[in-house]
Design a protein around this motif. Sequence first.
Motif, PDB file in Angstrom:
ATOM      1  N   GLU A  96       0.829  -1.201   0.000  1.00 34.34           N
ATOM      2  CA  GLU A  96       0.000   0.000   0.000  1.00 34.34           C
ATOM      3  C   GLU A  96       0.867   1.256   0.000  1.00 34.34           C
ATOM      4  O   GLU A  96       0.554   2.232  -0.691  1.00 34.34           O
ATOM      5  N   VAL A  97       1.959   1.236   0.760  1.00 32.99           N
ATOM      6  CA  VAL A  97       2.872   2.380   0.765  1.00 32.99           C
ATOM      7  C   VAL A  97       3.424   2.608  -0.643  1.00 32.99           C
ATOM      8  O   VAL A  97       3.498   3.743  -1.131  1.00 32.99           O
ATOM      9  N   LEU A  98       3.817   1.534  -1.304  1.00 34.60           N
ATOM     10  CA  LEU A  98       4.302   1.640  -2.681  1.00 34.60           C
ATOM     11  C   LEU A  98       3.223   2.202  -3.602  1.00 34.60           C
ATOM     12  O   LEU A  98       3.495   3.064  -4.442  1.00 34.60           O
ATOM     13  N   ALA A  99       1.994   1.712  -3.460  1.00 32.20           N
ATOM     14  CA  ALA A  99       0.906   2.185  -4.314  1.00 32.20           C
ATOM     15  C   ALA A  99       0.724   3.689  -4.176  1.00 32.20           C
ATOM     16  O   ALA A  99       0.557   4.411  -5.172  1.00 32.20           O
ATOM     17  N   ALA A 114       2.979   5.796  -3.240  1.00 33.20           N
ATOM     18  CA  ALA A 114       4.159   6.463  -3.809  1.00 33.20           C
ATOM     19  C   ALA A 114       4.036   6.588  -5.318  1.00 33.20           C
ATOM     20  O   ALA A 114       4.410   7.618  -5.900  1.00 33.20           O
ATOM     21  N   PHE A 115       3.514   5.562  -5.980  1.00 30.60           N
ATOM     22  CA  PHE A 115       3.326   5.644  -7.428  1.00 30.60           C
ATOM     23  C   PHE A 115       2.373   6.777  -7.781  1.00 30.60           C
ATOM     24  O   PHE A 115       2.608   7.527  -8.724  1.00 30.60           O
ATOM     25  N   GLN A 116       1.291   6.899  -7.017  1.00 29.96           N
ATOM     26  CA  GLN A 116       0.297   7.917  -7.338  1.00 29.96           C
ATOM     27  C   GLN A 116       0.734   9.313  -6.905  1.00 29.96           C
ATOM     28  O   GLN A 116       0.489  10.290  -7.607  1.00 29.96           O
ATOM     29  N   ALA A 117       1.404   9.399  -5.765  1.00 29.60           N
ATOM     30  CA  ALA A 117       1.743  10.710  -5.198  1.00 29.60           C
ATOM     31  C   ALA A 117       3.041  11.293  -5.740  1.00 29.60           C
ATOM     32  O   ALA A 117       3.178  12.520  -5.842  1.00 29.60           O
ATOM     33  N   LEU A 118       4.000  10.422  -6.086  1.00 28.20           N
ATOM     34  CA  LEU A 118       5.348  10.903  -6.364  1.00 28.20           C
ATOM     35  C   LEU A 118       5.923  10.475  -7.712  1.00 28.20           C
ATOM     36  O   LEU A 118       6.894  11.071  -8.174  1.00 28.20           O
ATOM     37  N   ALA A 176       8.361  16.714   2.904  1.00 29.32           N
ATOM     38  CA  ALA A 176       7.534  17.070   1.745  1.00 29.32           C
ATOM     39  C   ALA A 176       7.067  15.820   1.001  1.00 29.32           C
ATOM     40  O   ALA A 176       5.934  15.774   0.491  1.00 29.32           O
ATOM     41  N   LEU A 177       7.922  14.800   0.917  1.00 25.08           N
ATOM     42  CA  LEU A 177       7.516  13.542   0.287  1.00 25.08           C
ATOM     43  C   LEU A 177       6.467  12.841   1.134  1.00 25.08           C
ATOM     44  O   LEU A 177       5.491  12.275   0.615  1.00 25.08           O
ATOM     45  N   ILE A 178       6.679  12.858   2.449  1.00 26.24           N
ATOM     46  CA  ILE A 178       5.727  12.219   3.366  1.00 26.24           C
ATOM     47  C   ILE A 178       4.372  12.907   3.286  1.00 26.24           C
ATOM     48  O   ILE A 178       3.322  12.251   3.307  1.00 26.24           O
ATOM     49  N   LEU A 215       2.392  11.587   0.420  1.00 21.93           N
ATOM     50  CA  LEU A 215       1.807  10.277   0.715  1.00 21.93           C
ATOM     51  C   LEU A 215       0.591  10.412   1.622  1.00 21.93           C
ATOM     52  O   LEU A 215      -0.422   9.716   1.442  1.00 21.93           O
ATOM     53  N   GLU A 216       0.670  11.289   2.614  1.00 26.28           N
ATOM     54  CA  GLU A 216      -0.444  11.496   3.530  1.00 26.28           C
ATOM     55  C   GLU A 216      -1.662  12.054   2.791  1.00 26.28           C
ATOM     56  O   GLU A 216      -2.811  11.679   3.085  1.00 26.28           O
ATOM     57  N   ARG A 217      -1.443  12.942   1.847  1.00 28.29           N
ATOM     58  CA  ARG A 217      -2.549  13.509   1.085  1.00 28.29           C
ATOM     59  C   ARG A 217      -3.273  12.434   0.276  1.00 28.29           C
ATOM     60  O   ARG A 217      -4.510  12.426   0.202  1.00 28.29           O
ATOM     61  N   VAL A 218      -2.519  11.522  -0.319  1.00 29.08           N
ATOM     62  CA  VAL A 218      -3.148  10.431  -1.064  1.00 29.08           C
ATOM     63  C   VAL A 218      -3.859   9.482  -0.111  1.00 29.08           C
ATOM     64  O   VAL A 218      -5.008   9.080  -0.345  1.00 29.08           O
TER      65      VAL A 218
END
Length: 356
Positions: free
Chosen positions: A91-94, A96-100, A231-233, A236-239
């Motif tokens: 889920e974390v990877l998912a 990351a794909f969408q957010a970053l 900023a990266l985190i 992820l939190e927004r997604v």
Amino acid sequence: MSRFWSQVVRDLTPYVPGEQPKIANLIKLNTNENPYPPSPRVLAAIRGELGDDAARLRLYPDPNADLLKAAVARRHGVTAQQVFVGNGSDEVLAHAFQALLKHDAPILFPDITYSFYPVYCGLYGVAYRTVPLTADFSIDPADYCGQANGGIIFPNPNAPTGRLLALDAIERILAANPDSVVVVDEAYVDFGGDTAIGLVARYDNLLVIHTLSKSRALAGLRVGFAVGHPALIEALERVKNSFNSYPLDRLAIVGAVAALEDEAHFADCCARVVASRERLVGELAGLGFDVLPSAANFIFARHPQRDAAELAGALRDRNIIVRHFKLPRIDQHLRITVGTDDECRALSDALREILA
């Protein structure tokens, strides 16, 4: 196929997880689960969270999982603002794909790697380009330098090969791609590598993802986390908060904290797996297998004179399950999870009988 399917669903090629067969007396060496139980503190923490009547289960868990973020931050010497947690590293990877990783340019990842990566690209509409591994199945950092890209992702150690990329090589990739996010998926790093988390303070484009499924033996709780620049985190939190505000249940949170705090159990468990891995490598080499150097809790091996699919089938007939990938370049290899010493011995004995 149904007329109600969206075009996204029609175009998807879903990830195929490792088989979970219901076979009596099975030796299961196909999904890289830890052969040993988690820390006893995990069960104690879960029992404590349940209490006498499990009344707490009527309440939602902490959507921010602050206890778990604090435990990860303490363990890795970062701040809680640099930590993201999710329902398993998948889920974390998912997120990351969408957010970053969803940008105009294609992302880069190895041609032989975790097969969920192209699935996420299909699900989220992320363009990608695969980078061939070298002839010995290693990642050459030069292949990721000087190329325009929308991001880079790779496991370290790589899966399914088990090969490790040194930290200086990772830093070379980071330095050569300052305007691209570099995601290092460290699901197996505790079995023989050094984590790249220490580089986060120097590179704001680095995201490191971990799971508690492997070295912490908590595949059944589904807990993963990421460490990176705040900023990266935040991305992820927004997604996550646009998808599911409560990805981790109350029991998973307290169980994961307990596992992270039992350093002695963690170190002993990893050491036992590594020792078993080295013995298994020696056994298979003695049977004529070519075995890639592994820094994971699995090995990647081929026999020059025997077909991999036939070997996997013969092992299955003996109630031993290993993973065979029907993919170019690796269709003659088997990925074999390191089990207990007894399980590894049973595997070696079965292969000796099959090869004879």
